[in-house]
Design an enzyme around this catalytic site. Structure first.
Site, PDB file in Angstrom:
ATOM      1  N   ARG A 144      47.554  39.737  26.865  1.00  6.68           N
ATOM      2  CA  ARG A 144      48.744  39.217  27.800  1.00  6.68           C
ATOM      3  C   ARG A 144      48.739  37.635  27.652  1.00  6.68           C
ATOM      4  NH1 ARG A 144      48.189  39.758  33.950  1.00  6.68           N
ATOM      5  NH2 ARG A 144      47.489  37.841  33.877  1.00  6.68           N
ATOM      6  N   CYS A 172      50.526  34.323  29.865  1.00  2.60           N
ATOM      7  CA  CYS A 172      51.361  34.334  31.201  1.00  2.60           C
ATOM      8  C   CYS A 172      51.777  32.757  31.180  1.00  2.60           C
ATOM      9  CB  CYS A 172      50.389  34.436  32.408  1.00  2.60           C
ATOM     10  SG  CYS A 172      51.406  34.099  33.962  1.00  2.60           S
TER      11      CYS A 172
END
Length: 129
Positions: A106, A108
């Site tokens: 991931r 962000c």
């Protein structure tokens, strides 16, 4: 492009903009960025950032399932776009509840604004092999 095709489903939001909900290239599916839009109404869901995150993940899961995958279980990478990093922990709570012991990779980032002034958007890559 060889061995690619667009994925379109009524179970995720769509619009008139020039992009596909997802594109499958061989065993890899690239899911477009989604905000917390209800596919039935075409409007952002009411609620806090956790409710918005849940709706975004539902939208991504629908595109993956339509492409022949197993929803979020096939997601290998996600990018999270937040309009306020103060929401980071709350998004993590909602996000973590949807993935098992081995969540996808991931990224962000905080962005200045998202369409419809929503607080969160995610895009995803899934492996369907």
């Amino acid at each position: 492009m060889a061995d690619t095709h667009a994925v379109e489903t009524d179970d995720a939001p769509s619009n008139d903009n020039p992009y596909s909900q997802g594109v499958r290239a061989g065993d890899t599916l690239y899911v477009s960025g989604y905000g917390p839009v209800d596919p039935d109404t075409g409007e952002p869901v009411d609620g806090d950032v956790e409710a918005q995150t849940d709706q975004v993940l539902d939208n991504i899961a629908a595109v993956v399932a339509d492409a022949g995958g197993d929803g979020l279980a096939d997601v290998v990478k996600i990018t999270v776009y937040l309009t306020d990093l103060e929401d980071y922990e709350r998004v993590n709570e909602a996000y973590g509840a949807r993935f098992g012991a081995e969540p996808p990779a991931r990224v962000c980032v905080e962005v200045s604004r998202l369409p419809d002034d929503v607080r969160v958007e995610l895009d995803a890559t899934a492996y369907l092999g």
